[in-house]
Write a protein that holds these residues in place. Sequence first.
Motif, short mmCIF file in Angstrom:
data_model
loop_
_atom_site.label_atom_id
_atom_site.label_comp_id
_atom_site.label_asym_id
_atom_site.label_seq_id
_atom_site.Cartn_x
_atom_site.Cartn_y
_atom_site.Cartn_z
N LEU A 70 36.44 41.15 62.08
CA LEU A 70 35.88 41.09 63.34
C LEU A 70 34.13 41.20 63.37
O LEU A 70 33.74 42.19 62.69
N PRO A 71 33.39 40.44 64.49
CA PRO A 71 32.23 40.67 64.57
C PRO A 71 31.99 42.04 65.34
O PRO A 71 32.79 42.61 65.95
N ALA A 72 30.74 42.54 65.23
CA ALA A 72 30.40 44.06 65.64
C ALA A 72 30.24 43.74 67.25
O ALA A 72 29.80 42.64 67.64
N ALA A 73 30.68 44.57 68.06
CA ALA A 73 30.85 44.38 69.39
C ALA A 73 29.65 44.78 70.24
O ALA A 73 29.35 44.86 71.42
N THR A 74 28.73 45.70 69.40
CA THR A 74 27.53 46.19 69.92
C THR A 74 26.40 45.90 69.00
O THR A 74 25.65 46.67 68.83
#
Length: 289
Positions: free
Chosen positions: A253-257
């Motif tokens: 998953l990509p980083a959300a922040t």
Amino acid sequence: MTYGHTLRGEIAAPGTTPLIGVYDMYSASVAAQHFDGFFVSGFGFAASYYGLPDIGFIAWPDMVAFVERLRGAFPRHHLLVDIDDGYVDPEVACHVVQRLERIGASGVILEDQKRPRRCGHADGKQVLPLDEYLAKLDLVLSSRTDLLVVARTDATEESDILRRAQALAETDADVVLVDGVRSTDWIRRIRTVVGDKPILFNQIAGGKSPRLSLTELTELGVDVAIYSTPCLFAAHTAMDTALAELKFADGRLPAATDGTGAVGVRESTELLERNISRHHEAVRQAVAV
């Protein structure tokens, strides 16, 4: 609050009133951050709720239940609801209109198509005899109390478009919609035959109508603009991109922040919590009154 009266006032004000097409509660939650009016799109609802094209699959209890959920979460937003052909039968159309008004819809759009129906920007549309549609429209108008009613024609023959638009303008409907208008010249011609009656313009990406700004629509005398599918099509694009990237990244998953504006669980939860706070605030105000 009389939602129909409030929407009429918005439409009567200077400029073109935008109503954004929403297809589920999440799309409405996002749209509510930017606009104060929703269009409950039949195209979007058929796609989201059934996974089917907009060719007549919607059952009216499903639509009524969706609008009820919307009104609970968005007590101050305009809600204009697409009820297609009134679900065929005039008595059913009246029943649906009364149900929608009781749960807080602002208005409905009733079209003159006959089955099998089509999206307003698709080929192959067929319309009811004008007298038959006007009789159905008259029953719907007599069944509402305050609900705003948009009379819509899907006529495609040039002479029939103007004939029907003029006939709809002579009824007690609040607004007239000619769907699938192909040019600004046709908007002007419709504006002329409709007279002082407000007119609505439907914009859909990839549809038959020109892409026009609110400023341009105001200059053409358009009172309301519905945007049927920007949320749906943007979600389609974003989901397809995100899943392709996830696949390419071997499931990481990509980083959300990461500063790119990506949404994570915190941002999503904060968005949805606003729906609770809006509902509670409306209840408190109602109790105070």
